[in-house]
Scaffold this motif. Structure first.
Motif, short mmCIF file in Angstrom:
data_model
loop_
_atom_site.label_atom_id
_atom_site.label_comp_id
_atom_site.label_asym_id
_atom_site.label_seq_id
_atom_site.Cartn_x
_atom_site.Cartn_y
_atom_site.Cartn_z
N UNK A 1 0.95 -1.27 -0.08
CA UNK A 1 0.06 -0.15 -0.06
C UNK A 1 0.69 1.29 -0.03
N UNK A 2 0.56 2.15 -0.81
CA UNK A 2 1.23 3.23 -0.97
C UNK A 2 0.88 4.27 0.11
N UNK A 3 1.59 5.34 0.57
CA UNK A 3 1.33 6.46 1.27
C UNK A 3 0.30 7.41 0.69
N UNK A 4 -0.71 7.57 1.38
CA UNK A 4 -1.70 8.52 0.78
C UNK A 4 -2.13 9.41 2.06
N UNK A 5 -1.79 10.88 2.19
CA UNK A 5 -1.96 11.65 3.18
C UNK A 5 -3.28 12.36 2.76
N UNK A 6 -3.88 12.14 1.88
CA UNK A 6 -5.24 12.87 1.42
C UNK A 6 -6.31 12.66 2.56
N UNK A 7 -6.39 11.51 3.16
CA UNK A 7 -7.54 11.36 4.10
C UNK A 7 -7.10 11.81 5.39
N UNK A 8 -6.02 12.24 5.83
CA UNK A 8 -5.72 12.64 7.16
C UNK A 8 -6.41 13.75 7.46
N UNK A 9 -6.98 13.50 8.85
CA UNK A 9 -8.12 14.49 9.30
C UNK A 9 -9.20 14.89 8.28
N UNK A 10 -9.47 13.92 7.24
CA UNK A 10 -10.67 14.34 6.37
C UNK A 10 -11.80 13.88 7.31
N UNK A 11 -13.10 14.22 7.05
CA UNK A 11 -14.25 13.75 7.77
C UNK A 11 -14.78 13.03 6.75
N UNK A 12 -15.25 11.57 6.90
CA UNK A 12 -15.64 10.91 6.02
C UNK A 12 -16.87 10.13 6.66
N UNK A 13 -17.70 9.90 5.97
CA UNK A 13 -18.86 9.14 6.24
C UNK A 13 -19.15 7.86 5.62
N UNK A 14 -19.10 6.79 6.26
CA UNK A 14 -19.25 5.50 5.27
C UNK A 14 -20.69 4.98 5.75
N UNK A 15 -21.33 4.77 4.42
CA UNK A 15 -22.67 4.60 4.85
C UNK A 15 -22.98 3.28 4.56
N UNK A 16 -23.45 2.43 5.33
CA UNK A 16 -23.85 1.19 5.37
C UNK A 16 -22.52 0.13 5.58
N UNK A 17 -22.86 -0.91 6.19
CA UNK A 17 -21.63 -1.75 6.70
C UNK A 17 -21.43 -2.98 5.78
N UNK A 18 -21.92 -4.01 6.20
CA UNK A 18 -21.38 -5.33 5.46
C UNK A 18 -19.93 -5.27 5.49
N UNK A 19 -19.38 -6.26 4.68
CA UNK A 19 -17.95 -6.39 4.58
C UNK A 19 -17.15 -5.38 3.81
N UNK A 20 -17.87 -4.76 2.95
CA UNK A 20 -17.13 -3.51 2.34
C UNK A 20 -17.18 -2.28 3.24
N UNK A 21 -18.22 -1.95 3.90
CA UNK A 21 -18.26 -0.85 4.83
C UNK A 21 -17.29 -1.02 6.05
N UNK A 22 -17.12 -2.29 6.63
CA UNK A 22 -16.51 -2.39 7.63
C UNK A 22 -14.90 -2.30 7.18
N UNK A 23 -14.55 -2.78 6.07
CA UNK A 23 -13.26 -2.75 5.62
C UNK A 23 -12.74 -1.21 5.16
N UNK A 24 -13.78 -0.54 4.70
CA UNK A 24 -13.57 0.90 4.14
C UNK A 24 -13.19 1.66 5.54
N UNK A 25 -13.97 1.50 6.39
CA UNK A 25 -14.20 2.20 7.73
C UNK A 25 -12.77 2.03 8.29
N UNK A 26 -12.21 0.83 8.30
CA UNK A 26 -10.91 0.53 9.08
C UNK A 26 -9.83 1.06 8.38
#
Length: 457
Positions: A1-26
């Protein structure tokens, strides 16, 4: 995985869980984002949400409160199954909050080579074959299957390196939510009528599928089914190098079925009769996979090794076992008439068909010609049992109703002869009796194994 700082301190909403949502949130949490997860299932019954809360992720459950979007979110990662008509998604779009799906998030931090596979049918089989062929070869990296195949890409990218390849099955739902995702090799197995209730029209559905190639350049490859005339026009929308495959001898195809051989650029690779997966549709899947493997530098010997032993993806015309000369196949994934017509067309041997399930009040008439041509007995169960029995009566074949898949197996064996195929292909969803088609298929496999043990006793 490459370094990507674009998400640091960005406020993100994950809508819906299941496998994809859980892994996206993590993944977002690992990248330093300020993650909030919103899932409609109540918290007390939501183990996934509870686990994320324990990791320090904000969790809101029980409903989708539209006012949540007024709290300054900069990105929404939407579960692919949630339609864009959902009030939460509509509110995000009204506020100019970008809405993406989980594969797009994963791609933004990936340094692996990507192969993307989409299509109405055959995605999972083709994805699996490509991954097996790449790993059978002698390349330096490892191939990871991911995406709609049931393995979230956002989990895989955290271990995949620049030397590896991600073979991603991408549904139309996923593709609507991509922006930068750029596979080096894209595969479009076919396009038929599907998911029109979600997309609104066939035109929108086709547009979603074609997003797989929207970021490709002339240095990339787009593998397409040249037996479908529509593909010839769609190819003009791509900047990639088009690599056609054809089972029916279409001019210009590079991966072909020629004189009983699967070939690439005119070179014979394997005889069609040597494939362990039955059916014309699987020849097409194999041709698409061969094209992707050859473009990736995989040797013929590795391709042959995979195709000589691959017996199918679980629950998709999956060979289970041979008992007293009868071959048992599990096609529990056939949750509609179209899928069962494919399965019934795949065999030359007489078939004892196990069918039935949730009644969606849809016509079954398209099955009749295939039942007449291939089936000599039927075992029925579930809500659609009467509909299947009407077809059996029209075809003039015997039938017997039973409680479920488990009880259907010994009855089917009793109706069969050596040389027959015993096929579970329900032509209906499982929800009248089973939580999902996987559990239904697993019960079939267990029943076949129990039958084998009793026959050996």
């Amino acid at each position: 995985m490459r370094v990507n700082t674009a998400y640091r301190n960005k406020k993100v909403l994950v809508l819906g869980l299941a496998k994809s949502g859980v892994n996206a949130a993590k993944l977002l949490h690992r990248l330093g984002a300020l993650v909030t997860v919103n899932d409609k299932q109540k918290f007390d019954d939501n183990k996934e949400a509870q686990a994320l809360l324990d990791e320090g992720i904000t969790v809101i459950t029980g409903s989708h409160p539209v006012e949540l979007l007024d709290e300054g979110f900069e990105l929404m990662v939407k579960n692919p199954g949630i339609p864009y008509s959902n009030p939460m998604v509509q509110r995000a779009e009204a506020l100019d909050i970008p809405v993406i799906t989980e594969p797009e998030l994963a791609y933004s931090v990936s340094d692996s080579t990507w192969i993307g596979v989409t299509g109405s049918n055959g995605k999972t089989t083709t994805t699996t074959l490509i991954g097996l062929m790449l790993n059978e070869g002698e390349g330096a990296g490892h191939a990871y299957d991911a995406g709609n195949i049931g393995i979230p890409v956002s989990g895989v990218v955290q271990k995949a390196t620049a030397a590896d390849t991600i073979v991603a099955e991408l549904s139309s739902f996923m593709l609507v939510g991509i922006q930068t995702l750029h596979p080096h090799i894209a595969v479009l197995t076919n396009i038929y009528e599907a998911h029109l209730d979600w997309h609104g029209s066939r035109e929108n559905y086709v547009k979603a599928k074609m997003r797989i190639t929207m970021n490709q350049t002339a240095d990339d490859y787009f593998i397409m089914n040249w037996d479908l005339p529509e593909m010839h026009e769609l190819a003009k929308q791509s900047q990639a190098t088009i690599v056609p495959f054809s089972r029916q001898g279409a001019a210009g195809a590079r991966a072909t079925l020629t004189d009983g051989w699967l070939c690439f650029d005119g070179e014979r690779i394997i005889e069609a009769d040597a494939l362990q997966i039955p059916g014309a549709h699987n020849i097409e899947n194999a041709l698409a996979a061969i094209a992707a493997a050859k473009l990736s530098g995989v040797a013929n010997t590795a391709i042959v090794a995979v195709l000589s032993r691959f017996t199918g993806v679980k629950h998709r015309i999956q060979y289970v076992q041979t008992i007293a000369g009868r071959k048992f196949y599990n096609d529990s994934k056939a949750t509609n008439v179209e899928a069962s017509t494919v399965a019934l067309s795949a065999f030359h041997q007489p078939i004892v068909l196990l069918a039935g399930g949730l009644d969606r009040h849809l016509p079954m008439d398209d099955l009749l010609p295939l039942i007449q041509a291939h089936v000599h007995a039927m075992i029925t169960f579930g809500e659609t049992a009467p509909l299947m029995e009407t077809l059996a009566q029209q075809a003039g074949i015997p039938y017997q109703r039973t409680e479920n898949v488990k009880t259907a197996v010994p009855l089917a064996f009793a109706q069969s002869n050596p040389g027959d195929v015993v096929l579970l292909s329900p032509a209906a969803a499982s929800w009248d009796q089973y939580p999902n088609f996987e559990i239904r298929g697993d019960e079939f496999i267990a029943a076949v194994q129990a039958l084998a043990e009793s026959e050996e006793a």
